[in-house]
Design a protein around this motif. Structure first.
Motif, PDB file in Angstrom:
ATOM      1  N   LYS A   1       0.865  -1.094   0.008  1.00  0.00           N
ATOM      2  CA  LYS A   1      -0.022   0.031  -0.061  1.00  0.00           C
ATOM      3  C   LYS A   1       0.705   1.125  -0.048  1.00  0.00           C
ATOM      4  O   LYS A   1       2.071   1.462   0.711  1.00  0.00           O
ATOM      5  CB  LYS A   1      -0.765  -0.139   1.463  1.00  0.00           C
TER       6      LYS A   1
ATOM      7  N   SER B   1      -3.045  10.578   9.441  1.00  0.00           N
ATOM      8  CA  SER B   1      -3.322   9.284   9.918  1.00  0.00           C
ATOM      9  C   SER B   1      -3.485   8.470   8.707  1.00  0.00           C
ATOM     10  O   SER B   1      -3.235   7.304   8.645  1.00  0.00           O
ATOM     11  CB  SER B   1      -4.679   9.191  10.652  1.00  0.00           C
ATOM     12  N   ASN B   2      -3.939   8.815   7.643  1.00  0.00           N
ATOM     13  CA  ASN B   2      -4.113   7.914   6.204  1.00  0.00           C
ATOM     14  C   ASN B   2      -2.623   7.727   5.796  1.00  0.00           C
ATOM     15  O   ASN B   2      -2.480   6.410   5.266  1.00  0.00           O
ATOM     16  CB  ASN B   2      -4.540   8.722   5.223  1.00  0.00           C
TER      17      ASN B   2
ATOM     18  N   ARG C   1      -0.116   7.100   7.758  1.00  0.00           N
ATOM     19  CA  ARG C   1       0.309   5.976   8.977  1.00  0.00           C
ATOM     20  C   ARG C   1      -0.004   4.398   8.415  1.00  0.00           C
ATOM     21  O   ARG C   1       0.590   3.648   8.585  1.00  0.00           O
ATOM     22  CB  ARG C   1      -0.358   6.233  10.224  1.00  0.00           C
ATOM     23  N   GLU C   2      -1.126   4.386   7.557  1.00  0.00           N
ATOM     24  CA  GLU C   2      -1.559   3.161   7.393  1.00  0.00           C
ATOM     25  C   GLU C   2      -0.845   2.425   6.100  1.00  0.00           C
ATOM     26  O   GLU C   2      -1.031   1.369   5.515  1.00  0.00           O
ATOM     27  CB  GLU C   2      -2.959   3.109   7.028  1.00  0.00           C
ATOM     28  N   CYS C   3       0.216   3.371   5.386  1.00  0.00           N
ATOM     29  CA  CYS C   3       0.732   3.011   4.217  1.00  0.00           C
ATOM     30  C   CYS C   3       2.144   2.266   4.450  1.00  0.00           C
ATOM     31  O   CYS C   3       2.650   2.777   5.463  1.00  0.00           O
ATOM     32  CB  CYS C   3       0.864   4.207   3.307  1.00  0.00           C
ATOM     33  N   ASP C   4       2.530   1.560   3.505  1.00  0.00           N
ATOM     34  CA  ASP C   4       3.924   0.804   3.577  1.00  0.00           C
ATOM     35  C   ASP C   4       4.917   1.691   3.293  1.00  0.00           C
ATOM     36  O   ASP C   4       6.159   1.490   3.785  1.00  0.00           O
ATOM     37  CB  ASP C   4       4.004  -0.348   2.573  1.00  0.00           C
TER      38      ASP C   4
ATOM     39  N   LYS D   1       8.962   5.939   7.535  1.00  0.00           N
ATOM     40  CA  LYS D   1       8.404   4.975   6.369  1.00  0.00           C
ATOM     41  C   LYS D   1       9.385   5.463   5.170  1.00  0.00           C
ATOM     42  O   LYS D   1       9.804   6.516   4.955  1.00  0.00           O
ATOM     43  CB  LYS D   1       7.080   5.711   5.850  1.00  0.00           C
TER      44      LYS D   1
END
Length: 364
Positions: free
Chosen positions: A2, A90-91, A93-96, A197
């Protein structure tokens, strides 16, 4: 996998997202036209799967996939709620990994949120918002650790780590620039720092810079030097041209690429850069039921690779029967590869290789 696409408003972020995914995200010449994150899924091109599909004529053909998330344009002050604020942090944070789009072209018809084109300023604006957001998170973690230390002195190393990270962030540097041990990285598992990240910087260049690497574009070269200094990836694409490429297929697409002097599309560049940055490879499974690519991390051993298919495969792992793709192609058939001794039986300690065609034997 992602990947979150970020950048200031009007740098070509949503145009690139549309081109990559054909998802039809709104793309307009004003800030914050992306309110909710748009999501698009693309398949990873793999010519090896096409060859195996011709060989086996399977019922299913399943390539690896990448999920792209187009996150609303960030502005200065986002970590304090400016623009669309923390909701969109926050969106991320959910990504690789982060795809950071930076404008490296001049066009008076496309408004820049800061009034002028300055890639390094834009990059710093985004990075500082991510840093400020991380500083808040690390500060809270330090406070919690200090309180917990009153009854547990073993937390001293953890406290030292987070204080070191906070100092790095305070100096305006991303956490990914730090040299951390495996144990320290494991300590960060439940603290998803934005600046840890992996990042691929995408220079959105003009049409004159699409053929080859735009070494004559000073903005791109400055961006490349910065990316290399923090061991991040960097590629150059023209979002407008990518939008045109996305409308074409087959021979027509190839003719367009040839006419423009483009060796590979932005999507292909981005996929290669993403796999390289994240240390990913693909192993393959093939048979009359399905031909499929499975994405794993370099260094993954056979039982854990089997677990990508099903947890039972890992739990009851016996062995993996493997032939390298190139060996199979040289022999023409699996039977011929077996006759020549090229189909190997590998055990629990075998480290998977890119292009391994694999049959797992298991018992539960």
């Amino acid at each position: 996998m992602k990947l979150g696409i970020v950048g200031l408003p009007n740098v070509g972020k949503s145009t690139l997202f549309n081109a990559l995914t054909n998802a039809g995200a709104e793309s307009a010449n004003y800030p914050f036209c992306t309110i909710e994150p748009n999501v698009g899924v693309v398949t990873v091109p793999d010519s090896r799967l096409d060859v195996l599909a011709k060989m086996y004529d399977p019922k299913k053909y399943t390539p690896a996939i990448i999920q792209f998330v187009d996150i609303a344009g960030l502005v200065k002050g986002a970590s304090q709620g400016e623009g669309l604020g923390n909701k969109f942090l926050s969106n991320i944070r959910e990504c690789d990994a982060i795809i950071h789009v930076v404008r490296c072209f001049e066009d008076d018809n496309i408004i820049h949120v800061d009034g002028s084109v300055d890639p390094m300023r834009d990059l710093e604006t985004i990075n500082m918002e991510l840093i400020f957001s991380d500083m808040e998170m690390v500060e809270r973690r330090i406070d919690r650790t200090k309180k917990a230390m009153k009854g547990d002195k073993t937390l001293a190393a953890e406290l030292e780590l987070f204080e070191r990270i906070y100092k790095t962030l305070s100096d305006g540097k991303c956490a990914r620039t730090m040299d951390l041990t495996e144990d320290e990285l494991a300590c960060l598992f439940d603290t998803p720092l934005l600046t840890m990240k992996p990042v691929i910087y995408v220079a959105n260049v003009g049409e004159d810079d699409v053929a080859g690497e735009p070494t004559g574009n000073a903005a791109y070269m400055a961006l490349k030097a910065f990316a290399e200094s923090e061991k991040s990836g960097v590629i150059a694409v023209c979002a407008g041209i990518e939008a045109e490429i996305a409308e074409l297929e087959g021979e027509e697409k190839q003719m367009f690429l040839d006419d423009m002097g483009i060796e590979e599309s932005g999507l292909d560049k981005l996929i290669k850069a993403s796999y390289s940055l994240l240390g990913l490879i693909s192993y393959l499974t093939a048979g009359p039921e399905e031909v499929r690519a499975w994405t794993i991390t370099k260094g993954t051993k056979a039982p854990q690779a089997a677990g990508k298919i099903h947890s039972d495969f890992e739990r009851g792992f016996i062995r993996a029967e493997i032939v390298a793709f190139d060996d199979l192609m040289a022999c023409g058939t699996m039977a011929a590869a077996k006759e020549k001794g090229l189909v190997r039986s590998e055990g629990k300690e075998y480290v998977m290789k890119d292009g391994d065609i694999t049959l797992f034997r298991f018992n539960v």
